[in-house]
Design an enzyme around this catalytic site. Structure first.
Site, PDB file in Angstrom:
ATOM      1  N   CYS A  41      69.424  26.656   8.004  1.00 21.84           N
ATOM      2  CA  CYS A  41      69.258  25.307   7.467  1.00 21.84           C
ATOM      3  C   CYS A  41      69.647  25.201   5.993  1.00 21.84           C
ATOM      4  CB  CYS A  41      67.826  24.835   7.675  1.00 21.84           C
ATOM      5  SG  CYS A  41      67.309  24.922   9.397  1.00 21.84           S
ATOM      6  N   HIS A  79      66.031  19.136   2.938  1.00 28.31           N
ATOM      7  CA  HIS A  79      66.222  19.484   4.352  1.00 28.31           C
ATOM      8  C   HIS A  79      65.130  18.785   5.165  1.00 28.31           C
ATOM      9  CE1 HIS A  79      66.792  21.508   8.014  1.00 28.31           C
ATOM     10  NE2 HIS A  79      65.782  22.351   7.889  1.00 28.31           N
ATOM     11  N   ASN A 126      64.993  17.908  13.016  1.00 29.45           N
ATOM     12  CA  ASN A 126      65.612  18.927  12.162  1.00 29.45           C
ATOM     13  C   ASN A 126      66.989  19.259  12.723  1.00 29.45           C
ATOM     14  OD1 ASN A 126      66.410  21.279  10.879  1.00 29.45           O
ATOM     15  ND2 ASN A 126      64.397  22.257  10.986  1.00 29.45           N
TER      16      ASN A 126
HETATM   17  N1  COA Z   1      52.216  19.977  21.050  1.00 26.10           N
HETATM   18  C1  COA Z   1      50.906  20.245  21.049  1.00 26.10           C
HETATM   19  N2  COA Z   1      50.378  21.354  20.503  1.00 26.10           N
HETATM   20  C2  COA Z   1      51.238  22.222  19.938  1.00 26.10           C
HETATM   21  C3  COA Z   1      52.618  22.000  19.907  1.00 26.10           C
HETATM   22  C4  COA Z   1      53.095  20.829  20.509  1.00 26.10           C
HETATM   23  N3  COA Z   1      54.410  20.507  20.533  1.00 26.10           N
HETATM   24  N4  COA Z   1      53.205  23.017  19.276  1.00 26.10           N
HETATM   25  C5  COA Z   1      52.235  23.858  18.914  1.00 26.10           C
HETATM   26  N5  COA Z   1      51.042  23.387  19.319  1.00 26.10           N
HETATM   27  C6  COA Z   1      49.722  23.974  19.151  1.00 26.10           C
HETATM   28  C7  COA Z   1      49.765  25.403  18.735  1.00 26.10           C
HETATM   29  O1  COA Z   1      49.919  26.211  19.884  1.00 26.10           O
HETATM   30  C8  COA Z   1      48.405  25.597  18.073  1.00 26.10           C
HETATM   31  O2  COA Z   1      47.462  25.853  19.052  1.00 26.10           O
HETATM   32  P1  COA Z   1      46.316  26.943  18.808  1.00 26.10           P
HETATM   33  O3  COA Z   1      45.560  26.468  17.597  1.00 26.10           O
HETATM   34  O4  COA Z   1      45.543  26.907  20.078  1.00 26.10           O
HETATM   35  O5  COA Z   1      47.040  28.241  18.572  1.00 26.10           O
HETATM   36  C9  COA Z   1      48.106  24.231  17.495  1.00 26.10           C
HETATM   37  O6  COA Z   1      49.046  23.311  18.089  1.00 26.10           O
HETATM   38  C10 COA Z   1      48.210  24.139  15.991  1.00 26.10           C
HETATM   39  O7  COA Z   1      49.309  24.862  15.583  1.00 26.10           O
HETATM   40  P2  COA Z   1      49.687  24.972  14.036  1.00 26.10           P
HETATM   41  O8  COA Z   1      50.784  25.968  13.895  1.00 26.10           O
HETATM   42  O9  COA Z   1      48.484  25.150  13.193  1.00 26.10           O
HETATM   43  O10 COA Z   1      50.194  23.492  13.753  1.00 26.10           O
HETATM   44  P3  COA Z   1      50.862  22.986  12.432  1.00 26.10           P
HETATM   45  O11 COA Z   1      50.066  21.870  11.896  1.00 26.10           O
HETATM   46  O12 COA Z   1      51.221  24.106  11.520  1.00 26.10           O
HETATM   47  O13 COA Z   1      52.229  22.374  12.977  1.00 26.10           O
HETATM   48  C11 COA Z   1      54.542  22.988  13.146  1.00 26.10           C
HETATM   49  C12 COA Z   1      53.125  23.182  13.692  1.00 26.10           C
HETATM   50  C13 COA Z   1      55.492  23.885  13.924  1.00 26.10           C
HETATM   51  C14 COA Z   1      54.933  21.528  13.332  1.00 26.10           C
HETATM   52  C15 COA Z   1      54.542  23.359  11.644  1.00 26.10           C
HETATM   53  O14 COA Z   1      53.926  24.623  11.452  1.00 26.10           O
HETATM   54  C16 COA Z   1      55.913  23.393  11.058  1.00 26.10           C
HETATM   55  O15 COA Z   1      56.581  22.386  10.954  1.00 26.10           O
HETATM   56  N6  COA Z   1      56.337  24.581  10.581  1.00 26.10           N
HETATM   57  C17 COA Z   1      57.647  24.719   9.990  1.00 26.10           C
HETATM   58  C18 COA Z   1      58.674  24.811  11.082  1.00 26.10           C
HETATM   59  C19 COA Z   1      60.045  24.532  10.561  1.00 26.10           C
HETATM   60  O16 COA Z   1      60.254  23.620   9.822  1.00 26.10           O
HETATM   61  N7  COA Z   1      61.027  25.337  11.003  1.00 26.10           N
HETATM   62  C20 COA Z   1      62.372  25.191  10.636  1.00 26.10           C
HETATM   63  C21 COA Z   1      62.561  25.487   9.199  1.00 26.10           C
HETATM   64  S1  COA Z   1      64.204  25.257   8.734  1.00 26.10           S
END
Ligand code: COA
Length: 328
Positions: free
Chosen positions: A110, A246, A276
């Protein structure tokens, strides 16, 4: 040296959050509240990264006739190339009338568009190229497992393109900040044609990530790289008229704005509609904000990306044009 023309393209197929809620254990409410994403675009069968890139360049050509005159270098930032070779850049060049131009892909996830911009700027400044066409294009929907709720909901497909060339004195690029740290590599990776991670991490066929780790990294590096780019430009983050980050997660952008004391309205965001799009996200957002007249000549812009590697890139530039609506 600066940006003299912009264009963008997103495939017509809209994938709303409800699409995932229908077959994955997720909801529209969860996706919107955790990421800010409402829908994304997916390429249709047969539509490849080079197809999207060509459409973005055609959009640029329509809006800025003559903008490709003198272009003898084509760079395409992508992690979802049509092939290892020919490069997606060469495939695009051949279809937009730039036969014979030097062409190569850059694979920096990215952050790729920021890396490509800096390479273009340096090659034009060195006299290796007269003008450069820089594209960010991705078909992320094919490298992300559509059965994995952790990743499928976040990514989309699209392309953006800019021309890099001479601009009036006092405008254009002011600084670049680029970096990478493979210590965080296992947090976000995509299998190559014949590779494996050095620590032996088994690699499936699709993009994998540790969302929480990437989130923490992104919040820190977006702030640090933007501050450093503005410092090198002789300014402060508070001087930014438009932050073009980004488009990974609106909460990452909110955190950066809070750290800078910038209102969120000063950040260009369109991830609600595109998700994204990896290397395409910054030029896609830039093109939209230029087109709708938010970005005006003379304004201070800060472009910032982050992603797999883990990598990061930021660029400070004073917008020289094209003026809002030019050629539109
Ligand atoms: N729907 C419902 N629940 C989901 C889910 C979805 N699509 N995806 C994950 N979960 C669950 C997880 O399994 C987790 O469950 P658990 O607590 O039983 O383990 C729970 O939701 C919370 O997960 P968490 O990781 O704390 O959520 P978050 O608030 O951090 O949000 C992301 C998750 C992925 C949206 C966030 O971490 C994120 O955006 N990270 C950066 C990713 C990114 O930008 N990547 C590319 C970079 S270039």
């Amino acid at each position: 040296m600066g940006i003299t023309a912009v264009g963008a393209y997103a495939p017509a197929q809209v994938i709303p959050n409800a699409h995932y809620a229908a077959y994955l254990d997720t909801t529209d409410e969860w996706i919107v509240s955790r990421s800010g994403i409402c829908e994304r675009r997916h390429a249709t069968e047969g539509e490849t990264t080079s197809h999207l890139g060509v459409q973005a360049v055609r959009d640029l050509m329509d809006r800025y006739p003559g903008a490709l005159d003198g272009v003898d270098l084509v760079l395409c930032a992508t992690s979802s190339p049509d092939a290892m070779f020919p490069s997606t850049a060469a495939l695009i060049a051949g279809q937009v009338g730039l036969k014979g131009a030097a062409a190569m892909d850059l694979s920096v996830a990215c952050s790729g568009f920021l890396y490509a911009l800096s390479v273009a700027q340096a090659m034009v400044a060195a006299g290796t190229a007269r003008r450069a066409l820089v594209i960010g294009a991705e078909v992320m929907s094919r490298v992300v497992d559509q059965q994995d709720r952790n990743t499928a909901i976040l990514f989309g497909d699209g392309a953006g393109a800019v021309v890099v060339g001479p601009v009036p004195a006092g405008t254009g690029f002011q600084s670049f900040v680029l970096g990478a740290d493979s210590a965080g590599g296992p947090s976000l990776f995509l299998r190559g044609v014949c590779g494996a991670l050095p620590d032996g991490t088994p690699m499936g066929p699709y993009l994998e990530q540790n969302g929480r780790e990437v989130f923490k990294f992104a919040v820190r590096i977006l702030g640090d790289s933007a501050e450093e780019a503005m410092r090198r430009a002789g300014g402060r983050v508070q001087d930014i008229d438009w932050l073009i980050p980004h488009q990974a997660n609106v909460r990452i952008i909110q955190a950066a704005c809070e750290r800078f004391g910038l209102p969120l309205e000063r950040a260009v965001t369109n991830l609600d509609r595109y998700g994204n799009t990896s290397a395409a996200s910054i030029p896609l957002a830039l093109a939209e904000a230029v087109r709708d007249g938010r970005i005006q000549p003379g304004q201070q812009l800060l472009l910032a990306g982050f992603g797999g590697g883990l990598s990061w890139g930021a660029a400070a530039l004073r917008w020289s044009g094209p003026a809002a609506g030019a050629g539109a």
